[in-house]
Design a protein around this motif. Structure first.
Motif, mmCIF file in Angstrom:
data_model
loop_
_atom_site.group_PDB
_atom_site.id
_atom_site.type_symbol
_atom_site.label_atom_id
_atom_site.label_comp_id
_atom_site.label_asym_id
_atom_site.label_seq_id
_atom_site.Cartn_x
_atom_site.Cartn_y
_atom_site.Cartn_z
ATOM 1 N N GLU A 65 12.371 -34.635 -50.947
ATOM 2 C CA GLU A 65 12.865 -33.322 -50.547
ATOM 3 C C GLU A 65 13.383 -32.454 -51.691
ATOM 4 O OE1 GLU A 65 16.033 -32.656 -47.606
ATOM 5 O OE2 GLU A 65 14.882 -34.096 -46.403
ATOM 6 N N ASP A 66 14.020 -33.088 -52.677
ATOM 7 C CA ASP A 66 14.587 -32.322 -53.789
ATOM 8 C C ASP A 66 13.515 -31.798 -54.739
ATOM 9 O OD1 ASP A 66 17.079 -32.774 -52.843
ATOM 10 O OD2 ASP A 66 17.524 -34.444 -54.193
ATOM 11 N N GLY A 67 12.285 -32.160 -54.462
ATOM 12 C CA GLY A 67 11.191 -31.803 -55.367
ATOM 13 C C GLY A 67 11.111 -30.312 -55.670
ATOM 14 N N ARG A 68 11.264 -29.508 -54.608
ATOM 15 C CA ARG A 68 11.135 -28.058 -54.818
ATOM 16 C C ARG A 68 12.224 -27.542 -55.771
ATOM 17 N NH1 ARG A 68 13.742 -23.676 -53.484
ATOM 18 N NH2 ARG A 68 12.566 -21.780 -53.929
ATOM 19 N N ASP A 69 13.476 -27.961 -55.495
ATOM 20 C CA ASP A 69 14.585 -27.522 -56.360
ATOM 21 C C ASP A 69 14.366 -27.979 -57.793
ATOM 22 O OD1 ASP A 69 15.808 -26.410 -54.239
ATOM 23 O OD2 ASP A 69 17.435 -27.890 -54.083
ATOM 24 N N GLN A 70 13.910 -29.220 -57.937
ATOM 25 C CA GLN A 70 13.718 -29.738 -59.295
ATOM 26 C C GLN A 70 12.590 -29.003 -60.019
ATOM 27 O OE1 GLN A 70 13.864 -33.900 -59.960
ATOM 28 N NE2 GLN A 70 15.514 -34.257 -58.511
ATOM 29 N N GLY A 71 11.565 -28.657 -59.260
ATOM 30 C CA GLY A 71 10.464 -27.883 -59.835
ATOM 31 C C GLY A 71 10.937 -26.516 -60.308
ATOM 32 N N LEU A 72 11.773 -25.906 -59.473
ATOM 33 C CA LEU A 72 12.328 -24.595 -59.808
ATOM 34 C C LEU A 72 13.179 -24.685 -61.081
ATOM 35 C CD1 LEU A 72 12.274 -21.840 -58.386
ATOM 36 C CD2 LEU A 72 14.325 -22.520 -57.122
ATOM 37 N N LEU A 73 13.996 -25.742 -61.138
ATOM 38 C CA LEU A 73 14.877 -25.901 -62.303
ATOM 39 C C LEU A 73 14.082 -26.080 -63.589
ATOM 40 C CD1 LEU A 73 17.549 -28.302 -60.774
ATOM 41 C CD2 LEU A 73 17.988 -26.000 -61.637
ATOM 42 N N CYS A 74 13.107 -26.984 -63.561
ATOM 43 C CA CYS A 74 12.400 -27.263 -64.818
ATOM 44 C C CYS A 74 11.495 -26.092 -65.190
ATOM 45 C CB CYS A 74 11.660 -28.600 -64.785
ATOM 46 S SG CYS A 74 10.290 -28.675 -63.650
ATOM 47 N N THR A 75 10.966 -25.377 -64.201
ATOM 48 C CA THR A 75 10.144 -24.217 -64.552
ATOM 49 C C THR A 75 11.040 -23.127 -65.150
ATOM 50 O OG1 THR A 75 8.636 -24.845 -62.777
ATOM 51 C CG2 THR A 75 8.325 -22.671 -63.712
ATOM 52 N N GLY A 76 12.282 -23.049 -64.668
ATOM 53 C CA GLY A 76 13.252 -22.135 -65.282
ATOM 54 C C GLY A 76 13.526 -22.509 -66.730
ATOM 55 N N ALA A 77 13.613 -23.819 -66.990
ATOM 56 C CA ALA A 77 13.821 -24.274 -68.374
ATOM 57 C C ALA A 77 12.632 -23.864 -69.241
ATOM 58 C CB ALA A 77 14.019 -25.790 -68.406
ATOM 59 N N ALA A 78 11.429 -23.959 -68.671
ATOM 60 C CA ALA A 78 10.223 -23.552 -69.419
ATOM 61 C C ALA A 78 10.270 -22.050 -69.708
ATOM 62 C CB ALA A 78 8.968 -23.909 -68.618
ATOM 63 N N VAL A 79 10.771 -21.279 -68.749
ATOM 64 C CA VAL A 79 10.885 -19.821 -68.962
ATOM 65 C C VAL A 79 11.826 -19.543 -70.138
ATOM 66 C CG1 VAL A 79 11.714 -17.642 -67.977
ATOM 67 C CG2 VAL A 79 10.348 -19.185 -66.575
ATOM 68 N N GLU A 80 12.945 -20.245 -70.185
ATOM 69 C CA GLU A 80 13.893 -20.001 -71.288
ATOM 70 C C GLU A 80 13.258 -20.374 -72.633
ATOM 71 O OE1 GLU A 80 16.399 -18.297 -71.674
ATOM 72 O OE2 GLU A 80 17.656 -19.071 -73.278
ATOM 73 N N ASN A 81 12.550 -21.498 -72.678
ATOM 74 C CA ASN A 81 11.827 -21.855 -73.915
ATOM 75 C C ASN A 81 10.893 -20.717 -74.330
ATOM 76 O OD1 ASN A 81 12.905 -24.396 -74.077
ATOM 77 N ND2 ASN A 81 10.939 -25.470 -74.079
ATOM 78 N N LEU A 82 10.209 -20.169 -73.324
ATOM 79 C CA LEU A 82 9.248 -19.090 -73.586
ATOM 80 C C LEU A 82 9.968 -17.862 -74.176
ATOM 81 C CD1 LEU A 82 6.596 -18.139 -70.907
ATOM 82 C CD2 LEU A 82 7.760 -16.393 -72.182
ATOM 83 N N LEU A 83 11.105 -17.516 -73.566
ATOM 84 C CA LEU A 83 11.848 -16.332 -74.041
ATOM 85 C C LEU A 83 12.334 -16.530 -75.478
ATOM 86 C CD1 LEU A 83 14.015 -15.527 -70.851
ATOM 87 C CD2 LEU A 83 11.950 -14.332 -71.612
ATOM 88 N N LEU A 84 12.776 -17.746 -75.776
ATOM 89 C CA LEU A 84 13.265 -18.024 -77.134
ATOM 90 C C LEU A 84 12.106 -18.031 -78.131
ATOM 91 C CD1 LEU A 84 15.901 -20.815 -76.374
ATOM 92 C CD2 LEU A 84 16.342 -18.423 -76.938
ATOM 93 N N SER A 85 10.988 -18.598 -77.739
ATOM 94 C CA SER A 85 9.828 -18.639 -78.624
ATOM 95 C C SER A 85 9.366 -17.219 -78.951
ATOM 96 C CB SER A 85 8.704 -19.441 -77.963
ATOM 97 O OG SER A 85 7.573 -19.467 -78.788
ATOM 98 N N ALA A 86 9.408 -16.325 -77.957
ATOM 99 C CA ALA A 86 9.001 -14.932 -78.176
ATOM 100 C C ALA A 86 9.835 -14.311 -79.297
ATOM 101 C CB ALA A 86 9.153 -14.133 -76.888
ATOM 102 N N VAL A 87 11.137 -14.569 -79.276
ATOM 103 C CA VAL A 87 12.035 -14.018 -80.300
ATOM 104 C C VAL A 87 11.586 -14.485 -81.685
ATOM 105 C CG1 VAL A 87 14.419 -14.060 -81.194
ATOM 106 C CG2 VAL A 87 14.009 -13.899 -78.731
ATOM 107 N N ASN A 88 11.219 -15.750 -81.766
ATOM 108 C CA ASN A 88 10.803 -16.333 -83.041
ATOM 109 C C ASN A 88 9.556 -15.660 -83.626
ATOM 110 O OD1 ASN A 88 11.384 -18.314 -85.009
ATOM 111 N ND2 ASN A 88 9.662 -19.540 -84.264
ATOM 112 N N TYR A 89 8.743 -15.045 -82.741
ATOM 113 C CA TYR A 89 7.546 -14.332 -83.212
ATOM 114 C C TYR A 89 7.772 -12.814 -83.304
ATOM 115 C CZ TYR A 89 4.901 -18.620 -82.804
ATOM 116 O OH TYR A 89 4.435 -19.901 -82.991
#
Ligand code: FMN
Length: 180
Positions: free
Chosen positions: A100-124
Motif C-alpha cells: 500500500e505504501d508504494g504510491r507514497d514511496q514512489g512519490l517521495l523518490c521521484t521528488g528526490a529525482a526532481v531535486e537532483n535534476l534542479l541541482l544538476s541544471a544549476v551546475n550547467y
C-alpha cells in the motif's frame, strides 16, 4: 563546474528564460543525475519526458493554473522555456513490490529525482522551476500518458533571463534539533 556548496546556494526558481535552445546532450546529463536518486529496492519508477515542441508546450501550459484555484489562468511564463521536463512515475510497480505504501514511496523518490535534476541544471548554468500546479488528468491527456502513470512535476528549463534569488529560508535554529 561549481562546487557542491555553490550548486546548492545558487539554486532558485527561475521563471523567465532566454530564447536559447538547450542541447539534448546537456539535458541527457541532467536526467542522468536525476536518475541517481535513491528509490525503494532501487526500483527507479521515474520517467522523464522532454518536450521542446512549441505547440505541445502551449498545450501543457494550458493545463497549469496560477495560485490555488484550479481553473484560474495558466502560468504563461512557462512558455518562455525552450524545454519542459515532465517527471512522472508508475505507482503500480511499487505497489506490487512494497504494498500500500508504494504510491507514497514512489512519490517521495521521484521528488528526490526532481531535486537532483534542479541541482544538476544549476551546475550547467541553467535555470528551472518545479511547477506543481497543473490539472493532472488534463496534462496526462495532453502528453498521452497511460492512466496508471502519475505526473509529479513540470520542469521548465533553460538559460535564465533574470535572477531574483530565492526567498529567505528559515533560520537553522527553527528547523534543526540535536539530541545528544
Ligand atoms: C511541489 C512544488 C510545487 C511547486 N509549484 C509551483 C508552481 O506551480 N509554480 C511556480 O511558479 N512555482 C512552483 N513551485 C516553486 C516554489 O514556489 C519555490 O520553490 C518557492 O517559492 C521557493 O523559492 P526557490 O525555489 O527560489 O527557493 C513549486 C515548488 C514545489 C516544491
Amino acid at each position: 563546474m561549481m562546487n557542491f556548496d555553490e550548486v546548492i546556494n545558487n539554486r532558485e526558481s527561475i521563471r523567465l528564460f532566454e530564447d536559447r535552445e538547450v542541447e539534448n546532450s546537456i539535458l541527457s546529463k541532467i536526467v542522468e543525475h536525476a536518475s541517481r536518486a535513491p528509490s525503494p529496492a532501487n526500483l527507479q519508477p521515474w520517467q522523464f519526458l522532454i518536450v521542446k515542441n512549441k505547440d505541445l508546450i502551449g498545450k501543457i501550459v494550458d493545463t497549469t493554473y496560477s495560485g490555488l484555484i484550479k481553473d484560474s489562468s495558466p502560468q504563461s511564463w512557462v512558455k518562455t522555456a525552450p524545454a519542459l521536463i515532465i517527471v512522472y512515475f508508475t505507482p503500480r510497480y511499487l505497489v506490487a513490490r512494497v504494498g500500500e505504501d508504494g504510491r507514497d514511496q514512489g512519490l517521495l523518490c521521484t521528488g528526490a529525482a526532481v531535486e537532483n535534476l534542479l541541482l544538476s541544471a544549476v551546475n550547467y548554468g541553467l535555470g528551472a522551476c518545479w511547477v506543481g500546479n497543473f490539472r493532472k488528468e488534463e496534462l496526462k491527456k495532453a502528453v498521452n500518458l497511460h492512466r496508471d502513470e502519475e505526473v509529479v512535476a513540470i520542469i521548465p528549463i533553460g538559460y535564465p533571463k533574470e535572477h531574483h534569488n530565492s526567498p529567505p529560508k528559515l533560520p537553522l535554529e527553527e528547523l534543526m534539533t540535536v539530541i545528544e
